[in-house]
Design a protein around this motif. Structure first.
Motif, PDB file in Angstrom:
ATOM      1  N   GLY A  15      50.042  99.008  61.432  1.00 29.79           N
ATOM      2  CA  GLY A  15      51.232  98.405  62.021  1.00 29.79           C
ATOM      3  C   GLY A  15      51.324  96.909  61.771  1.00 29.79           C
ATOM      4  N   SER A  16      52.367  96.315  62.359  1.00 33.13           N
ATOM      5  CA  SER A  16      52.637  94.890  62.162  1.00 33.13           C
ATOM      6  C   SER A  16      52.873  94.206  63.500  1.00 33.13           C
ATOM      7  CB  SER A  16      53.884  94.701  61.287  1.00 33.13           C
ATOM      8  OG  SER A  16      53.704  95.252  60.007  1.00 33.13           O
ATOM      9  N   LEU A  17      52.565  92.929  63.524  1.00 35.05           N
ATOM     10  CA  LEU A  17      52.854  92.068  64.667  1.00 35.05           C
ATOM     11  C   LEU A  17      53.174  90.678  64.146  1.00 35.05           C
ATOM     12  CD1 LEU A  17      50.003  92.875  67.248  1.00 35.05           C
ATOM     13  CD2 LEU A  17      52.440  93.381  67.537  1.00 35.05           C
ATOM     14  N   ARG A  18      53.951  89.934  64.934  1.00 39.72           N
ATOM     15  CA  ARG A  18      54.188  88.540  64.606  1.00 39.72           C
ATOM     16  C   ARG A  18      53.825  87.665  65.793  1.00 39.72           C
ATOM     17  NH1 ARG A  18      59.557  85.082  62.793  1.00 39.72           N
ATOM     18  NH2 ARG A  18      60.053  85.218  65.016  1.00 39.72           N
ATOM     19  N   LEU A  19      53.028  86.666  65.528  1.00 36.12           N
ATOM     20  CA  LEU A  19      52.672  85.665  66.530  1.00 36.12           C
ATOM     21  C   LEU A  19      53.499  84.415  66.297  1.00 36.12           C
ATOM     22  CD1 LEU A  19      48.767  85.936  66.466  1.00 36.12           C
ATOM     23  CD2 LEU A  19      50.417  87.299  67.764  1.00 36.12           C
ATOM     24  N   SER A  20      53.852  83.756  67.394  1.00 34.13           N
ATOM     25  CA  SER A  20      54.571  82.478  67.329  1.00 34.13           C
ATOM     26  C   SER A  20      53.800  81.448  68.128  1.00 34.13           C
ATOM     27  CB  SER A  20      55.981  82.618  67.905  1.00 34.13           C
ATOM     28  OG  SER A  20      56.736  83.575  67.201  1.00 34.13           O
ATOM     29  N   CYS A  21      53.964  80.208  67.735  1.00 34.25           N
ATOM     30  CA  CYS A  21      53.324  79.088  68.443  1.00 34.25           C
ATOM     31  C   CYS A  21      54.300  77.926  68.467  1.00 34.25           C
ATOM     32  CB  CYS A  21      52.023  78.714  67.749  1.00 34.25           C
ATOM     33  SG  CYS A  21      51.211  77.240  68.407  1.00 34.25           S
ATOM     34  N   ALA A  22      54.820  77.623  69.639  1.00 35.88           N
ATOM     35  CA  ALA A  22      55.777  76.526  69.804  1.00 35.88           C
ATOM     36  C   ALA A  22      55.025  75.264  70.201  1.00 35.88           C
ATOM     37  CB  ALA A  22      56.805  76.887  70.859  1.00 35.88           C
ATOM     38  N   ALA A  23      55.238  74.217  69.436  1.00 34.09           N
ATOM     39  CA  ALA A  23      54.487  72.972  69.621  1.00 34.09           C
ATOM     40  C   ALA A  23      55.355  71.891  70.239  1.00 34.09           C
ATOM     41  CB  ALA A  23      53.941  72.508  68.277  1.00 34.09           C
ATOM     42  N   SER A  24      54.727  71.021  70.999  1.00 35.18           N
ATOM     43  CA  SER A  24      55.414  69.861  71.556  1.00 35.18           C
ATOM     44  C   SER A  24      54.401  68.763  71.819  1.00 35.18           C
ATOM     45  CB  SER A  24      56.150  70.230  72.847  1.00 35.18           C
ATOM     46  OG  SER A  24      55.249  70.683  73.819  1.00 35.18           O
ATOM     47  N   GLY A  25      54.908  67.549  71.966  1.00 30.89           N
ATOM     48  CA  GLY A  25      54.046  66.431  72.309  1.00 30.89           C
ATOM     49  C   GLY A  25      53.482  65.666  71.123  1.00 30.89           C
ATOM     50  N   PHE A  26      53.875  66.069  69.924  1.00 34.45           N
ATOM     51  CA  PHE A  26      53.458  65.341  68.736  1.00 34.45           C
ATOM     52  C   PHE A  26      54.496  65.599  67.644  1.00 34.45           C
ATOM     53  CE2 PHE A  26      51.752  68.812  66.030  1.00 34.45           C
ATOM     54  CZ  PHE A  26      51.706  69.840  66.963  1.00 34.45           C
ATOM     55  N   THR A  27      54.408  64.860  66.571  1.00 33.83           N
ATOM     56  CA  THR A  27      55.370  65.004  65.477  1.00 33.83           C
ATOM     57  C   THR A  27      54.949  66.197  64.622  1.00 33.83           C
ATOM     58  OG1 THR A  27      55.717  62.613  65.495  1.00 33.83           O
ATOM     59  CG2 THR A  27      56.562  63.828  63.595  1.00 33.83           C
ATOM     60  N   PHE A  28      55.480  67.346  64.985  1.00 32.53           N
ATOM     61  CA  PHE A  28      55.053  68.615  64.393  1.00 32.53           C
ATOM     62  C   PHE A  28      55.127  68.590  62.874  1.00 32.53           C
ATOM     63  CE2 PHE A  28      54.292  73.093  64.443  1.00 32.53           C
ATOM     64  CZ  PHE A  28      55.114  73.664  63.480  1.00 32.53           C
ATOM     65  N   SER A  29      56.193  68.038  62.337  1.00 34.02           N
ATOM     66  CA  SER A  29      56.420  68.088  60.892  1.00 34.02           C
ATOM     67  C   SER A  29      55.467  67.212  60.095  1.00 34.02           C
ATOM     68  CB  SER A  29      57.867  67.699  60.577  1.00 34.02           C
ATOM     69  OG  SER A  29      58.136  66.395  61.048  1.00 34.02           O
ATOM     70  N   SER A  30      54.600  66.483  60.785  1.00 31.77           N
ATOM     71  CA  SER A  30      53.649  65.603  60.109  1.00 31.77           C
ATOM     72  C   SER A  30      52.245  66.186  60.006  1.00 31.77           C
ATOM     73  CB  SER A  30      53.565  64.249  60.836  1.00 31.77           C
ATOM     74  OG  SER A  30      54.795  63.566  60.771  1.00 31.77           O
ATOM     75  N   TYR A  31      52.053  67.381  60.573  1.00 27.83           N
ATOM     76  CA  TYR A  31      50.689  67.916  60.653  1.00 27.83           C
ATOM     77  C   TYR A  31      50.573  69.332  60.109  1.00 27.83           C
ATOM     78  CZ  TYR A  31      49.572  63.927  63.518  1.00 27.83           C
ATOM     79  OH  TYR A  31      49.387  62.654  63.967  1.00 27.83           O
ATOM     80  N   ASP A  32      49.465  69.568  59.404  1.00 27.88           N
ATOM     81  CA  ASP A  32      49.120  70.934  59.040  1.00 27.88           C
ATOM     82  C   ASP A  32      48.867  71.733  60.322  1.00 27.88           C
ATOM     83  OD1 ASP A  32      46.963  70.085  56.185  1.00 27.88           O
ATOM     84  OD2 ASP A  32      49.104  69.771  56.549  1.00 27.88           O
ATOM     85  N   MET A  33      49.129  73.024  60.244  1.00 25.72           N
ATOM     86  CA  MET A  33      48.890  73.892  61.385  1.00 25.72           C
ATOM     87  C   MET A  33      47.985  75.052  60.964  1.00 25.72           C
ATOM     88  SD  MET A  33      50.469  72.602  63.998  1.00 25.72           S
ATOM     89  CE  MET A  33      50.352  73.992  65.128  1.00 25.72           C
ATOM     90  N   ASN A  96      46.400  76.185  66.287  1.00 22.93           N
ATOM     91  CA  ASN A  96      45.563  74.973  66.353  1.00 22.93           C
ATOM     92  C   ASN A  96      46.203  73.863  65.539  1.00 22.93           C
ATOM     93  OD1 ASN A  96      43.512  73.643  64.215  1.00 22.93           O
ATOM     94  ND2 ASN A  96      42.586  73.551  66.261  1.00 22.93           N
ATOM     95  N   VAL A  97      46.044  72.660  66.040  1.00 19.41           N
ATOM     96  CA  VAL A  97      46.353  71.464  65.268  1.00 19.41           C
ATOM     97  C   VAL A  97      45.226  70.475  65.529  1.00 19.41           C
ATOM     98  CG1 VAL A  97      47.739  70.379  67.103  1.00 19.41           C
ATOM     99  CG2 VAL A  97      48.121  69.730  64.703  1.00 19.41           C
ATOM    100  N   HIS A  98      44.901  69.699  64.541  1.00 17.51           N
ATOM    101  CA  HIS A  98      43.859  68.702  64.759  1.00 17.51           C
ATOM    102  C   HIS A  98      44.131  67.475  63.929  1.00 17.51           C
ATOM    103  CE1 HIS A  98      41.732  69.422  60.910  1.00 17.51           C
ATOM    104  NE2 HIS A  98      42.068  70.686  61.099  1.00 17.51           N
ATOM    105  N   TRP A  99      43.655  66.344  64.469  1.00 13.68           N
ATOM    106  CA  TRP A  99      43.621  65.114  63.677  1.00 13.68           C
ATOM    107  C   TRP A  99      42.291  64.453  63.924  1.00 13.68           C
ATOM    108  CZ3 TRP A  99      48.058  66.252  66.590  1.00 13.68           C
ATOM    109  CH2 TRP A  99      48.114  65.726  67.896  1.00 13.68           C
ATOM    110  N   GLY A 100      41.579  64.258  62.858  1.00 17.51           N
ATOM    111  CA  GLY A 100      40.205  63.800  62.977  1.00 17.51           C
ATOM    112  C   GLY A 100      39.389  64.840  63.711  1.00 17.51           C
ATOM    113  N   VAL A 102      39.717  65.445  66.905  1.00 13.62           N
ATOM    114  CA  VAL A 102      40.470  65.901  68.066  1.00 13.62           C
ATOM    115  C   VAL A 102      41.184  67.203  67.722  1.00 13.62           C
ATOM    116  CG1 VAL A 102      42.264  65.344  69.733  1.00 13.62           C
ATOM    117  CG2 VAL A 102      40.790  63.529  68.817  1.00 13.62           C
ATOM    118  N   LYS A 103      40.927  68.225  68.501  1.00 11.14           N
ATOM    119  CA  LYS A 103      41.523  69.535  68.253  1.00 11.14           C
ATOM    120  C   LYS A 103      42.300  69.985  69.486  1.00 11.14           C
ATOM    121  CE  LYS A 103      37.842  71.050  65.150  1.00 11.14           C
ATOM    122  NZ  LYS A 103      36.845  72.099  64.848  1.00 11.14           N
TER     123      LYS A 103
END
Length: 115
Positions: A15-33, A96-100, A102-103
């Motif tokens: 079967g199939s499933l789709r997971l979603s992750c809604a981000a806030s509090g940082f500039t989402f478009s600037s970070y790998d996910m 997950n998102v991380h910079w340096g 910090v995760k």
């Protein structure tokens, strides 16, 4: 930073499933996910990652060809489409998102593949 996950659940093998992750509090478009998963008794492992513009994706060998990571920078959301699911894909999945060193993690979503 907040990462709020949705999706997941119980699905039969194949079967199939789709997971979603809604981000806030940082500039989402600037970070790998990233998406990770942790099965009972095992260490957390990286499943897939996507670059900040979505142009580069990477996958663990165990999910290559079955899972697809994508993102919508207008909606600050990252997705994990999981097809041809196997019992060994059963785990808690985390975005997950991380910079340096910090995760940040989503709250986790249980995915169970069982007949």
């Amino acid at each position: 930073v907040q990462l709020v996950q949705s999706g997941g659940g119980l699905v039969q093998p194949g079967g199939s499933l789709r997971l979603s992750c809604a981000a806030s509090g940082f500039t989402f478009s600037s970070y790998d996910m990233n998406w990770y998963r942790q099965a009972p008794g095992k260490e957390r492992e990286e499943v897939a990652s996507i670059s900040y513009l979505g142009s580069v994706t990477r996958y663990a060998d165990s999910v290559k060809g079955r899972f697809t990571i994508s993102r919508d920078n207008a909606r600050n959301t990252v997705y994990l489409q999981m097809n041809s699911l196997k019992p060994e894909d059963t785990a808690v999945y985390y975005c997950n998102v991380h910079w340096g060193l910090v995760k940040f993690w989503g709250q986790g979503t249980q995915v169970t593949v069982s007949s």
